[in-house]
Each structure stands twice: as C-alpha cells, then as structure tokens.
Design a protein around this motif. Structure first.
Motif, PDB file in Angstrom:
ATOM      1  N   ALA A   1     -52.322  -2.782   2.984  1.00 23.60           N
ATOM      2  CA  ALA A   1     -51.855  -4.021   2.447  1.00 23.60           C
ATOM      3  C   ALA A   1     -51.437  -3.880   1.131  1.00 23.60           C
ATOM      4  CB  ALA A   1     -52.811  -5.212   2.867  1.00 23.60           C
ATOM      5  N   ALA A   2     -50.213  -4.485   0.587  1.00 22.46           N
ATOM      6  CA  ALA A   2     -49.793  -4.437  -0.649  1.00 22.46           C
ATOM      7  C   ALA A   2     -49.901  -5.836  -1.161  1.00 22.46           C
ATOM      8  CB  ALA A   2     -48.623  -3.862  -0.755  1.00 22.46           C
ATOM      9  N   MET A   3     -50.349  -6.328  -2.628  1.00 25.04           N
ATOM     10  CA  MET A   3     -50.201  -7.468  -3.191  1.00 25.04           C
ATOM     11  C   MET A   3     -49.210  -7.189  -4.387  1.00 25.04           C
ATOM     12  SD  MET A   3     -52.899 -10.151  -4.831  1.00 25.04           S
ATOM     13  CE  MET A   3     -53.338 -11.108  -3.546  1.00 25.04           C
ATOM     14  N   LEU A   4     -48.145  -8.250  -4.200  1.00 24.08           N
ATOM     15  CA  LEU A   4     -47.316  -8.120  -5.430  1.00 24.08           C
ATOM     16  C   LEU A   4     -47.480  -9.093  -6.505  1.00 24.08           C
ATOM     17  CD1 LEU A   4     -44.921  -5.958  -5.376  1.00 24.08           C
ATOM     18  CD2 LEU A   4     -43.383  -8.166  -4.998  1.00 24.08           C
ATOM     19  N   ALA A   5     -47.777  -9.069  -7.757  1.00 28.07           N
ATOM     20  CA  ALA A   5     -48.067  -9.887  -8.628  1.00 28.07           C
ATOM     21  C   ALA A   5     -46.905 -10.186  -9.556  1.00 28.07           C
ATOM     22  CB  ALA A   5     -49.308  -9.445  -9.157  1.00 28.07           C
ATOM     23  N   PRO A   6     -46.816 -11.085 -10.238  1.00 22.06           N
ATOM     24  CA  PRO A   6     -45.508 -11.182 -11.127  1.00 22.06           C
ATOM     25  C   PRO A   6     -45.728 -10.727 -12.623  1.00 22.06           C
ATOM     26  CG  PRO A   6     -46.763 -13.358 -10.923  1.00 22.06           C
ATOM     27  CD  PRO A   6     -47.278 -12.452  -9.982  1.00 22.06           C
ATOM     28  N   THR A   7     -46.855 -10.403 -12.951  1.00 22.10           N
ATOM     29  CA  THR A   7     -47.059  -9.914 -14.266  1.00 22.10           C
ATOM     30  C   THR A   7     -48.054  -8.898 -14.460  1.00 22.10           C
ATOM     31  OG1 THR A   7     -48.806 -11.505 -15.122  1.00 22.10           O
ATOM     32  CG2 THR A   7     -46.452 -12.034 -15.424  1.00 22.10           C
ATOM     33  N   GLU A   8     -48.262  -7.934 -15.381  1.00 23.77           N
ATOM     34  CA  GLU A   8     -49.182  -6.918 -15.436  1.00 23.77           C
ATOM     35  C   GLU A   8     -50.535  -7.495 -15.387  1.00 23.77           C
ATOM     36  OE1 GLU A   8     -48.918  -3.658 -17.590  1.00 23.77           O
ATOM     37  OE2 GLU A   8     -46.969  -2.870 -16.494  1.00 23.77           O
ATOM     38  N   VAL A   9     -50.560  -8.503 -16.421  1.00 25.96           N
ATOM     39  CA  VAL A   9     -52.048  -9.148 -16.378  1.00 25.96           C
ATOM     40  C   VAL A   9     -52.568  -9.770 -15.195  1.00 25.96           C
ATOM     41  CG1 VAL A   9     -53.083 -11.129 -17.561  1.00 25.96           C
ATOM     42  CG2 VAL A   9     -51.613 -10.005 -19.016  1.00 25.96           C
ATOM     43  N   LEU A  10     -51.668 -10.480 -14.461  1.00 18.14           N
ATOM     44  CA  LEU A  10     -52.146 -10.737 -13.363  1.00 18.14           C
ATOM     45  C   LEU A  10     -52.327  -9.904 -12.246  1.00 18.14           C
ATOM     46  CD1 LEU A  10     -52.872 -13.556 -12.191  1.00 18.14           C
ATOM     47  CD2 LEU A  10     -50.554 -13.606 -11.106  1.00 18.14           C
TER      48      LEU A  10
ATOM     49  N   VAL B   1     -48.251  -9.004   0.526  1.00 15.70           N
ATOM     50  CA  VAL B   1     -48.671 -10.539   0.063  1.00 15.70           C
ATOM     51  C   VAL B   1     -48.062 -10.555  -1.138  1.00 15.70           C
ATOM     52  CG1 VAL B   1     -50.299 -12.036  -0.625  1.00 15.70           C
ATOM     53  CG2 VAL B   1     -51.089 -10.553   1.119  1.00 15.70           C
ATOM     54  N   VAL B   2     -47.038 -11.671  -1.329  1.00 13.13           N
ATOM     55  CA  VAL B   2     -46.168 -12.119  -2.604  1.00 13.13           C
ATOM     56  C   VAL B   2     -46.742 -12.991  -3.139  1.00 13.13           C
ATOM     57  CG1 VAL B   2     -43.640 -12.261  -3.503  1.00 13.13           C
ATOM     58  CG2 VAL B   2     -44.319 -11.120  -1.549  1.00 13.13           C
ATOM     59  N   ASP B   3     -46.852 -13.100  -4.520  1.00 18.12           N
ATOM     60  CA  ASP B   3     -47.096 -14.225  -5.482  1.00 18.12           C
ATOM     61  C   ASP B   3     -45.857 -14.752  -5.967  1.00 18.12           C
ATOM     62  OD1 ASP B   3     -48.303 -16.059  -7.468  1.00 18.12           O
ATOM     63  OD2 ASP B   3     -49.927 -14.572  -7.549  1.00 18.12           O
TER      64      ASP B   3
ATOM     65  N   VAL C   1     -58.247 -16.241   1.031  1.00 25.71           N
ATOM     66  CA  VAL C   1     -57.606 -16.011   2.426  1.00 25.71           C
ATOM     67  C   VAL C   1     -56.978 -14.902   2.488  1.00 25.71           C
ATOM     68  CG1 VAL C   1     -56.023 -17.504   3.811  1.00 25.71           C
ATOM     69  CG2 VAL C   1     -57.649 -18.669   2.628  1.00 25.71           C
ATOM     70  N   ALA C   2     -56.007 -14.666   1.469  1.00 28.06           N
ATOM     71  CA  ALA C   2     -54.923 -13.582   1.498  1.00 28.06           C
ATOM     72  C   ALA C   2     -56.007 -12.326   1.522  1.00 28.06           C
ATOM     73  CB  ALA C   2     -54.172 -13.473   0.201  1.00 28.06           C
ATOM     74  N   LEU C   3     -57.042 -12.052   0.786  1.00 28.79           N
ATOM     75  CA  LEU C   3     -57.740 -10.882   0.972  1.00 28.79           C
ATOM     76  C   LEU C   3     -58.531 -10.557   2.099  1.00 28.79           C
ATOM     77  CD1 LEU C   3     -59.052  -8.551  -0.588  1.00 28.79           C
ATOM     78  CD2 LEU C   3     -60.991  -9.937  -1.304  1.00 28.79           C
ATOM     79  N   ARG C   4     -58.698 -11.808   2.992  1.00 32.22           N
ATOM     80  CA  ARG C   4     -59.325 -11.550   4.267  1.00 32.22           C
ATOM     81  C   ARG C   4     -58.357 -11.043   5.170  1.00 32.22           C
ATOM     82  NH1 ARG C   4     -61.376 -15.215   7.040  1.00 32.22           N
ATOM     83  NH2 ARG C   4     -63.056 -14.118   7.929  1.00 32.22           N
ATOM     84  N   ALA C   5     -56.945 -11.383   5.307  1.00 27.51           N
ATOM     85  CA  ALA C   5     -55.789 -11.198   5.852  1.00 27.51           C
ATOM     86  C   ALA C   5     -55.697  -9.551   5.589  1.00 27.51           C
ATOM     87  CB  ALA C   5     -54.588 -12.004   5.439  1.00 27.51           C
ATOM     88  N   MET C   6     -55.677  -9.244   4.176  1.00 31.19           N
ATOM     89  CA  MET C   6     -55.479  -7.810   3.956  1.00 31.19           C
ATOM     90  C   MET C   6     -56.521  -6.709   4.609  1.00 31.19           C
ATOM     91  SD  MET C   6     -54.518  -8.582   0.007  1.00 31.19           S
ATOM     92  CE  MET C   6     -53.930  -6.837  -0.807  1.00 31.19           C
ATOM     93  N   LEU C   7     -57.939  -7.368   4.666  1.00 23.73           N
ATOM     94  CA  LEU C   7     -58.762  -6.467   5.189  1.00 23.73           C
ATOM     95  C   LEU C   7     -58.654  -6.336   6.547  1.00 23.73           C
ATOM     96  CD1 LEU C   7     -61.952  -7.833   3.128  1.00 23.73           C
ATOM     97  CD2 LEU C   7     -60.899  -5.984   2.586  1.00 23.73           C
ATOM     98  N   ALA C   8     -58.283  -7.442   7.298  1.00 24.12           N
ATOM     99  CA  ALA C   8     -58.259  -7.469   8.724  1.00 24.12           C
ATOM    100  C   ALA C   8     -57.042  -6.531   9.124  1.00 24.12           C
ATOM    101  CB  ALA C   8     -57.598  -8.747   9.162  1.00 24.12           C
TER     102      ALA C   8
ATOM    103  N   GLY D   1     -56.350   1.723   1.178  1.00 26.97           N
ATOM    104  CA  GLY D   1     -55.946   0.691   2.089  1.00 26.97           C
ATOM    105  C   GLY D   1     -55.450  -0.532   1.290  1.00 26.97           C
ATOM    106  N   ILE D   2     -55.711  -0.762   0.232  1.00 26.53           N
ATOM    107  CA  ILE D   2     -55.140  -1.934  -0.629  1.00 26.53           C
ATOM    108  C   ILE D   2     -54.611  -1.494  -1.887  1.00 26.53           C
ATOM    109  CG2 ILE D   2     -55.782  -4.067  -1.647  1.00 26.53           C
ATOM    110  CD1 ILE D   2     -57.784  -4.646   0.559  1.00 26.53           C
ATOM    111  N   VAL D   3     -53.271  -2.015  -2.110  1.00 26.57           N
ATOM    112  CA  VAL D   3     -52.781  -1.737  -3.463  1.00 26.57           C
ATOM    113  C   VAL D   3     -52.493  -2.869  -4.072  1.00 26.57           C
ATOM    114  CG1 VAL D   3     -50.367  -1.162  -2.173  1.00 26.57           C
ATOM    115  CG2 VAL D   3     -50.823  -0.495  -4.414  1.00 26.57           C
ATOM    116  N   ILE D   4     -52.280  -3.240  -5.240  1.00 25.29           N
ATOM    117  CA  ILE D   4     -52.459  -4.190  -5.744  1.00 25.29           C
ATOM    118  C   ILE D   4     -51.367  -4.052  -7.268  1.00 25.29           C
ATOM    119  CG2 ILE D   4     -52.910  -6.297  -7.544  1.00 25.29           C
ATOM    120  CD1 ILE D   4     -55.707  -6.100  -5.719  1.00 25.29           C
ATOM    121  N   GLY D   5     -50.195  -4.512  -7.229  1.00 22.15           N
ATOM    122  CA  GLY D   5     -49.174  -4.067  -8.425  1.00 22.15           C
ATOM    123  C   GLY D   5     -48.303  -5.077  -8.696  1.00 22.15           C
ATOM    124  N   THR D   6     -47.296  -4.551  -9.665  1.00 19.26           N
ATOM    125  CA  THR D   6     -46.148  -5.349 -10.151  1.00 19.26           C
ATOM    126  C   THR D   6     -44.935  -4.847  -9.331  1.00 19.26           C
ATOM    127  OG1 THR D   6     -45.990  -3.793 -11.753  1.00 19.26           O
ATOM    128  CG2 THR D   6     -46.944  -5.853 -12.181  1.00 19.26           C
ATOM    129  N   HIS D   7     -43.877  -5.199  -9.674  1.00 20.81           N
ATOM    130  CA  HIS D   7     -42.461  -4.634  -9.073  1.00 20.81           C
ATOM    131  C   HIS D   7     -42.337  -3.192  -9.147  1.00 20.81           C
ATOM    132  CE1 HIS D   7     -41.415  -6.128 -13.227  1.00 20.81           C
ATOM    133  NE2 HIS D   7     -40.998  -4.686 -13.195  1.00 20.81           N
TER     134      HIS D   7
END
Length: 760
Positions: A353-362, A439-441, A338-345, A417-423
């Motif tokens: 669109a940026a997605m913030l994950a809590p850990t590097e593994v994630l 998008v925040v985890d 659901v989150a990815l489709r919002a990012m694509l839109a 267009g999309i970046v996924i990262g930690t803090h």
C-alpha cells in the motif's frame, strides 16, 4: 453543410476578422456555438414608463419627454465638458447630464423641441433629480427617428407616431403607447464583456449568429426532455439571449443548466463504468494477520461511522475491479486510521500500500504517526518485532542517497508493505513488488498522468482511496470527484475536546490582542503548548510573492511574517517562553527536528506558516492564534483550527484581524468562529469563491464548461442529472441512440476537460 458544422463555423465568416479576433483573444469565443453559449450575465430593464412628476429615486425609469433646452459647460480650463439637457413632459421637469466624450452625439441629436424616450437611473445632484448618461431613443417623425427597432446603444432610435399622448399634449395614439411601453419594459441582456468589446457590441454579434441557433444539436434524449417539460435547445438559446419576459429567462436557464449538469454527469458515469470494467486483484483481509494484531492493540473502539466506512472500503477491496472511493469527513474524524486499516488489510492479502502526501512535512508526519500507531508491527526485520510485522518506509525527494536506495530496494523486494511519500513515489525509478492500494491526500492535485503513472506500477490497476482534508458539499463531490464513490465520516472520535473560537479585532480593540497573548501564556503555564500561524515566511522572501502581495494589497500593509512575529513575541508578550519557527523554506531535517521537539513538549510556542495545516497531531497543543486570519480561506481556517483540541483539554482558536467590523472578511471570520461544522463552512467557502476555483485549475480560465450551472445553488439539478445520466449510460453505454449527446460530450471532453475529470 451538416447540422453540427454550422455551430463549428468560425466567427470570422459572420462577424469579420477584427471583431472575431477580439472575441477570440479576450473571451476565448471562436465559433458560432461558442458565442451562442456566451450567456447574458443579467438583464436590465429600462423600467416602466414614468411621469416626470412621479420619479422614484435610485430606480431605473423610462420617460417620454420633450427637450426644453441644452447647454454645454466647460471646466478644468476648457479640457472637460459637461452637457446639461432639461426635458419636460408637461407634468414636471428633469435634468439629463452627459460628460466627456459622451457629450458630442446627444448634443447633436437632442435639440430643443425634439422628443425622445430616455432610460436611466434617477439620482440627485445639487438637490435636483437627474439622469446621468441615460440611454435614449428618438421617436419617429423626429430627425433621426427610425422604424420600431429598439437597439442597445445610446442614441439609437425607435419609431412610433410622434410621441403624442404620452404626457405631451396631443390626442393619445394607442399604437405609439404600446410601442413605447414595449421598449420601456424590454429586458436588455448584459453580457460578460471585456476591453474593446462592450456588452452592447457582444449583443450585436449575438444578433448576427442567433438565426443559427435553430441548428443546435440537442444533447438531451427526447424522452428525458419531454418527460421534464423542457423547451427545445434552439428555443432555449433564443429565450436566453432575447427574452420577452422574465418567464422566458427562467425557462431558458432551467433548460441550459440541465444540459450542463447532464452532459458532465454522463461523462462521469461513463468513466465510472469504464473503471468497473478494469481488472484488479481482490484483496480480502486475512484472519490472524497484521490487521487483527493492530486492532487488538488499539486503545479504543472505532466509532460507528468509522466501522460503516471501513465496511464500504473492505467490500470494494474484495472485488476484482479497482476501488475508486472518496473518503471525506470532518477535520479530526479519524480518516487516517480508517485509511491505515485498509492498508494493513491489503498487506495481509499479499499486496503493498502506498500513501501519497502533498508535502514533505506531511509525509514525514504521516510516516511518524503510522510507525507510532503500529508499534512493533512496523518493525519487520528488527529484533523483537512481531511475527506479522511489515516494514513502513518513507520516500521523499530530498532524502539522502543511501536512505533512498534502501527504500527503493525494500519496495521492489516486497520487504516494505507500506510506503508513505510525496510525488517522488511516481518517478520512473520507483518499482513495487505488488502494489495493491494507493491512498491519496486530496490536497495533492492528482492529475491523469500521475494516476496513470502510479497505476502502471501495479501488475493490474491498484485500488484507489482519495481522502479530502476538509469536508466538501455533496454536489461538489458529485462534480469535482464525480467519478468516485463517496464515504462520509461525520462523527468525531471519543476523547476529542470542543474548540472555542473567537475573532480578535486587533485594529479596533488592541487590548483584545494583548489579552490573546496572555491566554497563550496561561495555556503554557498549565503545561500545554500553542501554535501561532502567519500568512508569510518573511526575511528575504521570494520578491515575486512580496510584490504580488503588495500589488494585491495596495491599500493594506504586507501580511505578517513568521520570522518577524517570532522575534516580536520572544522580545515582547511571550518573553521567557520557548518560541521556535517552522516554515516551508527550512531544510527537511530541520523541519523534522522542530516538529519532533514540539511533539516531545520541548517547545512551548510554534510560530509557523500553513505547513502545519494538515495531519499534524500534537494532543498537548491547546491554543492557536492565527494572525491576519482574513487572508486565509474558510476551509483553510477550519483545517488549521483542527490542529488544537486533539487531546482531553479543551482547545482555543483566536482569529486575529485588522479588518473593520462591517467588512465581508470579518463576516467570514465570524462564520468560522460560530460553528465547528465543516460541511456548513465548506458551503460558505464555496459561496464566496468563484465557481471556477471550485472546479479546479482546468476549469478556471475565462471559459468553463459550466456557464449557467452553479455547484452550490443547483444541488437538486445536479443530483437529478446524475440519476438520469446513470440510467442513460447503463442502457446505452456507447450513446448510439443519442447522437446529440455524443456530440456534446466530445465538445466537453477536449484534452483539458479530460484532465479535470481525471483528478480523482
């Protein structure tokens, strides 16, 4: 002196410097208002008057009797003292015992022949009934008896006519009977106390400031208070501290709970209102763009739930105010899609669109799965990429310099267009071309500074979507994430398999553990893979955590560790299988390599810490063994279990524990094994945790803005308070017509609470 300032007065003025210092240091109570809002934790009853011939065991009783004899015994070579007093009321006899320092005062006051009231719990010692360390009040007319003023400390006095007629042969004196019964039936407030400040001392301090309660400013608008039939605030404070009846306590609690819920919900409603005033760029999906191309390649259709939630999100994105939405749902309900489709839109609409994950593994996991799901749509700039393609970049703290430089360049030019990262995404150096959605985890405790920092990277505030890793009960959503609108996904996608969960009592039944390892082998023989989860890494682990766990678990052995368990399994029950480890202290590249091998099926059993808790998606993994499962929280176990059963084969989760059958820890594991309903488990989890933990760090000190309200039990109050708060803020955003409410709000929103409200 103004009405407000009376409650802001320092306690030192009324109570003296020494008492005020203890209250401030130990309980963080500094002003008259603080102390008035330090409510009793419970109330003790002295118990109704009882004849000595009819004493019930294990109950609190009050008796009126005469001292027959008193003797001091010494033991431990004269170092210990025990005072035994026998009392009689004509119907029977009873022994009272006092020990240690508690001997001196009663020995002087309770002389043979004197009469008093005694209150305490009836117990048995040497087959005789006794009261140990009872509270007592001498009757007036006795030496030391005084006016009718029952106090709280031992040895205080209460005046009646000499206790005649109460089982002691003399004519009944009805006033005396009534006074004694009032003393016996009174509710004694028991306060949350601390070293150097016992409950009865706090009660005396409260007595000193209680007259000021009449100056308390009422936060509830009069119409609301009268409409709901609440007692005025001064009366509620009086009734909660010095109730005459249980009905008084109930009246006060209802009223004070409402205050807390209402003021908090007004704060949140004002935040939501302020957010809707902010400008944002509307991001409407573009036909024939990335999203349509992505949907055309999806091998399945969205569940009804996913479709509904997507509509809610897309409606928000299409407005010119920033979206603030919480997306919560079952583990494995497809929130990521659901989150990815919002990012694509948003990318289609010209934003990033940026997605913030809590850990590097994630972050790596999210990046890898996003690139896999998008296929050639994620390959902008690469030969053979689709024409709508964009670039998906990863940004974490431990990346090498060249890769990091390239990622930063792709963000500032808009190539990515999309970046996924930690803090690392929040750092100063990071610049976006046009940030449209964050998008925040949820596990990433996202404080006010981080949110503002990310916000400032957009030309206007970006839209915000917060995802929770596990479901949270509605009331918690309304308090902890109260400034966000909520969407819930409660349907699992088709093709997900059921997971069977069992508790394995390793201590009581060692053969169960042996069978657990056989089950793992059977899964591997079928071509599947397994996880083994341990609470600790082991081998030279940070000494502090080791010491802490030893201190916490003085009774128990240290928690099982990944490195030790992996060695035992390789040399024992899982010999011959490909066993590898994964934990947080490994180098990022090594972690990534292990995850890649596991995903590719080159590893049979992965022994890991909770780094695999969220987002790890390996459909071929069907079994999970959680060692020392009692050391994990309920939501955490549910989250871990969500890593198996992600493919077509059924999942198996084994919760291994050494805890005895009757322990609360075993009951908790039983609850996890019994249901796959995350909403139900999140309730259980909350009921077992302190309220402070529920409301996040800013709330978990000695003081919390919620003293009376409990998030789980008071669901109806919170929901009703939210409705009222929304109406008040809609009609009077600046609260000009409710000065009392403004004052209460200012008190709630000191800096710490501001941050708590801003976690969204």
């Amino acid at each position: 002196m103004g009405r407000v300032s009376v409650l802001d007065e320092p306690l030192k003025k009324t109570l003296g410097a020494a008492t005020a210092k203890v209250l401030a240091d130990q309980l963080d109570l500094r002003t008259v208002g603080d102390l008035l809002h330090h409510y009793p934790r419970r109330y003790e009853e002295r118990g109704q008057l009882t004849r000595l011939s009819e004493l019930p065991l294990d109950e609190d009783v009050t008796v009126v009797a005469q001292v027959a004899d008193a003797r001091v015994h010494t033991f431990n070579g004269g170092r210990g003292k025990r005072l035994e007093i026998t009392i009689t009321d004509g119907s029977g006899r009873l022994q009272l015992v006092f020990f240690g320092r508690g001997v001196h005062k009663p020995h002087q006051e309770l002389l043979p022949g004197s009469r008093a009231m005694f209150a305490g719990k009836v117990s048995v010692f040497n087959r005789k009934l006794q009261l140990a360390h009872p509270t007592y009040a001498k009757l007036a007319g006795e030496p030391g008896g005084t006016d009718p003023a029952p106090d709280l400390g031992a040895g205080t006095a209460l005046g009646t006519e000499p206790g005649a007629g109460l089982g002691i042969d003399a004519a009944p004196d009805y006033e005396a009977v009534q006074a004694v019964q009032a003393w016996a039936g009174a509710l004694i407030p028991i306060y949350p106390a601390c070293k150097g400040m016992e409950s009865w001392k706090i009660a005396k301090a409260v007595d000193a400031v209680l007259p000021r309660a009449r100056d308390a400013v009422d936060p509830l608008p009069p119409a609301l208070r009268e409409g709901r039939g609440f007692v005025p605030l001064p009366e509620a404070l009086l009734k909660v501290h010095r109730p005459h009846t249980k009905a008084d306590v109930e009246d006060a609690r209802q009223r004070l709970k409402w205050d807390e819920a209402f003021v908090l919900q007004v704060a949140l409603a004002r935040r939501r209102l302020a957010e809707t005033q902010l400008p944002a760029v509307a991001r409407r999906p573009v036909p024939g763009g990335l999203l349509d191309a992505f949907d055309a390649d999806l091998p399945f259709t969205l569940t009804d739930g996913q479709a509904t939630v997507t509509r809610e999100i897309f409606d928000d994105l299409a407005t010119e105010h920033p979206m603030h939405r919480l997306l919560q749902g079952e583990v494995g309900s497809g929130k990521t899609l659901v989150a990815l489709r919002a990012m694509l839109a948003v990318v289609d609409a010209g934003g990033q669109a940026a997605m913030l994950a809590p850990t590097e593994v994630l972050a790596q996991q999210h990046h890898r799965s996003t690139v896999e799901m998008m296929g050639e749509l994620a390959g902008a700039g690469v030969l053979g990429a689709a024409e709508q393609a964009t670039k998906v970049v990863l940004l974490t703290g431990s990346m090498g310099v060249p890769a990091r430089r390239q990622a930063l360049l792709d963000l500032v030019t808009g190539e990515a267009g999309i970046v996924i990262g930690t803090h690392a995404l929040i750092e100063d150096k990071v610049r976006f071309h046009d940030l449209g959605l964050v998008v925040v985890d949820e596990q990433h405790r996202f404080g006010v500074e981080q949110r503002d920092a990310l916000r400032s990277k957009g030309k206007q505030p970006p839209h915000l979507l917060v995802m929770t890793a596990t479901p949270i009960p509605r009331t918690v959503a309304m308090t902890v994430f109260g400034d966000l609108e909520t969407s819930v996904l409660d349907q699992l996608p088709a093709g997900r398999s059921p997971i069977a969960s069992h508790v394995v009592p390793a201590q009581d039944k060692p053969h169960f553990l042996a069978r657990a390892w056989e089950r793992v082998r059977e899964e591997v023989d079928k071509g599947h893979q397994a996880y083994v989860v341990c609470p600790r890494i082991g081998d030279g682990e940070d000494e502090k955590t080791k010491k802490k766990s030893q201190a916490d678990e003085a009774e128990k052995r240290p928690p099982l560790a990944v490195l030790e368990v992996a060695d035992e399994l390789r040399g024992g029950p899982l010999a011959g299988l490909r066993v590898e480890v994964l934990h947080g202290r490994m180098q990022p590249d090594d972690k990534d390599a292990v995850m890649r091998r596991f995903t590719a099926g080159e590893v049979d059993v992965l022994v890991a810490t909770t780094v695999i808790e969220v987002g790890v998606n390996v459909p071929n993994a069907t079994a999970m063994v959680i060692m020392d499962a009692d050391r994990f929280g309920v939501s955490q176990l549910h989250q871990l279990r969500g890593r198996v059963g992600r493919g077509s084969a059924p999942g198996l989760c084994l919760l291994v524990t050494d805890m005895p059958e009757a322990s609360p820890a075993r009951a908790r594991l039983g609850a996890v094994a019994a249901t796959l309903d995350g909403f139900e488990l999140s309730r259980i989890d909350l009921e077992q945790r302190r309220e402070g933990d529920v409301l996040g760090q800013a709330q978990s000190g000695a003081r919390t803005s919620l003293r009376m309200l409990t998030v789980i039990e008071d669901e109806e109050i919170i929901a009703a308070a939210r409705e009222e708060a929304v109406a008040v803020v809609r009609d009077d955003p600046e609260l000009t017509r409710s000065p009392g409410l403004r004052t209460a709000l200012e008190a709630l929103l000191d800096t710490e609470r501001e941050q708590y409200l801003d976690k969204g």
